[in-house]
Design a protein around this motif. Sequence first.
Motif, PDB file in Angstrom:
ATOM      1  N   GLU A 297       0.829  -1.207   0.000  1.00 14.93           N
ATOM      2  CA  GLU A 297       0.000   0.000   0.000  1.00 14.93           C
ATOM      3  C   GLU A 297       0.863   1.257   0.000  1.00 14.93           C
ATOM      4  OE1 GLU A 297      -2.386  -0.735   3.471  1.00 14.93           O
ATOM      5  OE2 GLU A 297      -4.021  -1.573   2.269  1.00 14.93           O
ATOM      6  N   ASP A 298       1.950   1.252   0.772  1.00 12.09           N
ATOM      7  CA  ASP A 298       2.828   2.413   0.812  1.00 12.09           C
ATOM      8  C   ASP A 298       3.499   2.633  -0.541  1.00 12.09           C
ATOM      9  OD1 ASP A 298       4.237   4.531   2.413  1.00 12.09           O
ATOM     10  OD2 ASP A 298       5.982   3.348   1.763  1.00 12.09           O
ATOM     11  N   ALA A 299       3.996   1.573  -1.137  1.00 10.26           N
ATOM     12  CA  ALA A 299       4.652   1.683  -2.443  1.00 10.26           C
ATOM     13  C   ALA A 299       3.682   2.241  -3.479  1.00 10.26           C
ATOM     14  CB  ALA A 299       5.184   0.325  -2.881  1.00 10.26           C
ATOM     15  N   ILE A 300       2.456   1.759  -3.457  1.00  7.50           N
ATOM     16  CA  ILE A 300       1.448   2.253  -4.406  1.00  7.50           C
ATOM     17  C   ILE A 300       1.130   3.720  -4.145  1.00  7.50           C
ATOM     18  CG2 ILE A 300      -0.976   2.038  -5.109  1.00  7.50           C
ATOM     19  CD1 ILE A 300      -0.618  -1.028  -4.711  1.00  7.50           C
ATOM     20  N   SER A 301       1.057   4.100  -2.877  1.00 11.26           N
ATOM     21  CA  SER A 301       0.706   5.490  -2.558  1.00 11.26           C
ATOM     22  C   SER A 301       1.766   6.478  -3.036  1.00 11.26           C
ATOM     23  CB  SER A 301       0.479   5.651  -1.049  1.00 11.26           C
ATOM     24  OG  SER A 301       1.713   5.642  -0.344  1.00 11.26           O
ATOM     25  N   HIS A 302       2.979   5.999  -3.257  1.00 15.42           N
ATOM     26  CA  HIS A 302       4.062   6.852  -3.746  1.00 15.42           C
ATOM     27  C   HIS A 302       4.264   6.723  -5.259  1.00 15.42           C
ATOM     28  CE1 HIS A 302       5.101   6.781   0.563  1.00 15.42           C
ATOM     29  NE2 HIS A 302       5.554   8.003   0.313  1.00 15.42           N
ATOM     30  N   THR A 303       3.333   6.080  -5.926  1.00 15.86           N
ATOM     31  CA  THR A 303       3.459   5.825  -7.362  1.00 15.86           C
ATOM     32  C   THR A 303       2.348   6.560  -8.113  1.00 15.86           C
ATOM     33  OG1 THR A 303       4.368   3.636  -6.868  1.00 15.86           O
ATOM     34  CG2 THR A 303       3.593   4.001  -9.102  1.00 15.86           C
ATOM     35  N   LYS A 304       2.728   7.334  -9.107  1.00 18.42           N
ATOM     36  CA  LYS A 304       1.748   8.053  -9.915  1.00 18.42           C
ATOM     37  C   LYS A 304       0.784   7.076 -10.575  1.00 18.42           C
ATOM     38  CE  LYS A 304       4.894  11.772 -11.191  1.00 18.42           C
ATOM     39  NZ  LYS A 304       5.547  12.440 -12.323  1.00 18.42           N
ATOM     40  N   LEU A 305      -0.448   7.533 -10.771  1.00 15.16           N
ATOM     41  CA  LEU A 305      -1.478   6.681 -11.362  1.00 15.16           C
ATOM     42  C   LEU A 305      -1.060   6.153 -12.729  1.00 15.16           C
ATOM     43  CD1 LEU A 305      -4.242   5.396 -11.098  1.00 15.16           C
ATOM     44  CD2 LEU A 305      -5.238   7.484 -12.021  1.00 15.16           C
ATOM     45  N   GLU A 306      -0.477   6.998 -13.582  1.00 13.34           N
ATOM     46  CA  GLU A 306      -0.072   6.520 -14.905  1.00 13.34           C
ATOM     47  C   GLU A 306       1.034   5.474 -14.802  1.00 13.34           C
ATOM     48  OE1 GLU A 306       1.859  10.680 -14.429  1.00 13.34           O
ATOM     49  OE2 GLU A 306      -0.073   9.782 -13.994  1.00 13.34           O
ATOM     50  N   HIS A 307       1.868   5.575 -13.769  1.00 20.62           N
ATOM     51  CA  HIS A 307       2.900   4.557 -13.561  1.00 20.62           C
ATOM     52  C   HIS A 307       2.273   3.268 -13.008  1.00 20.62           C
ATOM     53  CE1 HIS A 307       6.332   7.759 -13.325  1.00 20.62           C
ATOM     54  NE2 HIS A 307       5.637   7.803 -14.449  1.00 20.62           N
ATOM     55  N   GLN A 308       1.247   3.425 -12.176  1.00 17.30           N
ATOM     56  CA  GLN A 308       0.540   2.250 -11.672  1.00 17.30           C
ATOM     57  C   GLN A 308      -0.047   1.440 -12.830  1.00 17.30           C
ATOM     58  OE1 GLN A 308      -2.290   2.978  -8.479  1.00 17.30           O
ATOM     59  NE2 GLN A 308      -1.003   4.629  -7.684  1.00 17.30           N
ATOM     60  N   ASN A 309      -0.557   2.133 -13.833  1.00 20.26           N
ATOM     61  CA  ASN A 309      -1.128   1.434 -14.987  1.00 20.26           C
ATOM     62  C   ASN A 309      -0.064   0.643 -15.742  1.00 20.26           C
ATOM     63  OD1 ASN A 309      -3.757   2.316 -14.515  1.00 20.26           O
ATOM     64  ND2 ASN A 309      -3.421   4.209 -15.634  1.00 20.26           N
ATOM     65  N   ILE A 310       1.127   1.192 -15.855  1.00 17.80           N
ATOM     66  CA  ILE A 310       2.232   0.472 -16.503  1.00 17.80           C
ATOM     67  C   ILE A 310       2.625  -0.739 -15.662  1.00 17.80           C
ATOM     68  CG2 ILE A 310       4.680   0.656 -17.151  1.00 17.80           C
ATOM     69  CD1 ILE A 310       4.014   3.665 -17.820  1.00 17.80           C
ATOM     70  N   ILE A 311       2.676  -0.557 -14.359  1.00 20.19           N
ATOM     71  CA  ILE A 311       3.020  -1.656 -13.449  1.00 20.19           C
ATOM     72  C   ILE A 311       1.969  -2.756 -13.535  1.00 20.19           C
ATOM     73  CG2 ILE A 311       3.269  -2.262 -11.003  1.00 20.19           C
ATOM     74  CD1 ILE A 311       4.428   0.670 -10.685  1.00 20.19           C
ATOM     75  N   LYS A 312       0.696  -2.370 -13.545  1.00 16.49           N
ATOM     76  CA  LYS A 312      -0.393  -3.352 -13.689  1.00 16.49           C
ATOM     77  C   LYS A 312      -0.223  -4.177 -14.952  1.00 16.49           C
ATOM     78  CE  LYS A 312      -4.025  -0.681 -13.294  1.00 16.49           C
ATOM     79  NZ  LYS A 312      -5.383  -0.156 -13.186  1.00 16.49           N
ATOM     80  N   SER A 313       0.012  -3.498 -16.051  1.00 11.77           N
ATOM     81  CA  SER A 313       0.165  -4.198 -17.328  1.00 11.77           C
ATOM     82  C   SER A 313       1.347  -5.146 -17.293  1.00 11.77           C
ATOM     83  CB  SER A 313       0.341  -3.201 -18.468  1.00 11.77           C
ATOM     84  OG  SER A 313      -0.827  -2.459 -18.648  1.00 11.77           O
ATOM     85  N   PHE A 314       2.437  -4.702 -16.692  1.00  8.39           N
ATOM     86  CA  PHE A 314       3.624  -5.558 -16.605  1.00  8.39           C
ATOM     87  C   PHE A 314       3.350  -6.785 -15.739  1.00  8.39           C
ATOM     88  CE2 PHE A 314       7.855  -6.591 -14.780  1.00  8.39           C
ATOM     89  CZ  PHE A 314       8.444  -7.037 -15.961  1.00  8.39           C
ATOM     90  N   ILE A 315       2.715  -6.566 -14.599  1.00  7.79           N
ATOM     91  CA  ILE A 315       2.385  -7.706 -13.725  1.00  7.79           C
ATOM     92  C   ILE A 315       1.415  -8.647 -14.420  1.00  7.79           C
ATOM     93  CG2 ILE A 315       1.255  -8.395 -11.565  1.00  7.79           C
ATOM     94  CD1 ILE A 315       2.530  -5.918 -10.261  1.00  7.79           C
ATOM     95  N   ASP A 316       0.440  -8.098 -15.127  1.00 10.24           N
ATOM     96  CA  ASP A 316      -0.490  -8.944 -15.883  1.00 10.24           C
ATOM     97  C   ASP A 316       0.265  -9.823 -16.871  1.00 10.24           C
ATOM     98  OD1 ASP A 316      -2.703  -7.960 -14.534  1.00 10.24           O
ATOM     99  OD2 ASP A 316      -3.264  -6.561 -16.132  1.00 10.24           O
ATOM    100  N   ASP A 317       1.264  -9.245 -17.532  1.00  8.87           N
ATOM    101  CA  ASP A 317       2.088 -10.023 -18.458  1.00  8.87           C
ATOM    102  C   ASP A 317       2.862 -11.111 -17.710  1.00  8.87           C
ATOM    103  OD1 ASP A 317       3.161 -10.596 -21.084  1.00  8.87           O
ATOM    104  OD2 ASP A 317       5.031  -9.678 -20.396  1.00  8.87           O
ATOM    105  N   LEU A 318       3.422 -10.751 -16.565  1.00  6.02           N
ATOM    106  CA  LEU A 318       4.173 -11.736 -15.781  1.00  6.02           C
ATOM    107  C   LEU A 318       3.280 -12.891 -15.333  1.00  6.02           C
ATOM    108  CD1 LEU A 318       6.357  -9.437 -13.476  1.00  6.02           C
ATOM    109  CD2 LEU A 318       7.093 -10.702 -15.527  1.00  6.02           C
ATOM    110  N   LEU A 319       2.022 -12.584 -15.036  1.00  5.47           N
ATOM    111  CA  LEU A 319       1.089 -13.602 -14.532  1.00  5.47           C
ATOM    112  C   LEU A 319       0.285 -14.282 -15.646  1.00  5.47           C
ATOM    113  CD1 LEU A 319      -0.256 -11.692 -11.394  1.00  5.47           C
ATOM    114  CD2 LEU A 319       1.423 -13.570 -11.457  1.00  5.47           C
TER     115      LEU A 319
END
Length: 94
Positions: A30-52
């Motif tokens: 939660e802390d890591a996400i709170s320090h991450t811009k929303l547009e960066h969160q979307n990139i992270i989501k996409s990357f994790i989706d690819d990993l999974l």
Amino acid sequence: MVIPEEFLTFTAFFHQDFDLLFPNGEGLIEDAISHTKLEHQNIIKSFIDDLLSGKFTEDELRMIWRSTRAEISPFRGTEGSCTEFLKLIRSFLA
């Protein structure tokens, strides 16, 4: 594999002293996400989706995680699961 800079920056929050600041991994996520811009969160989501997506084995996911800026791992030896930890992170990303 090219790991997005946004994911590398995000994993830098997974530092060795997290247990002094957070009672559990969820607090750290939660802390890591709170320090991450929303547009960066979307990139992270996409990357994790690819990993999974099933393209990677548990061992490959562990190698990928170890190549990030994280100082801690959700696994040790054969214990723990990078897959499950990535799923947990993903569940916190709306």
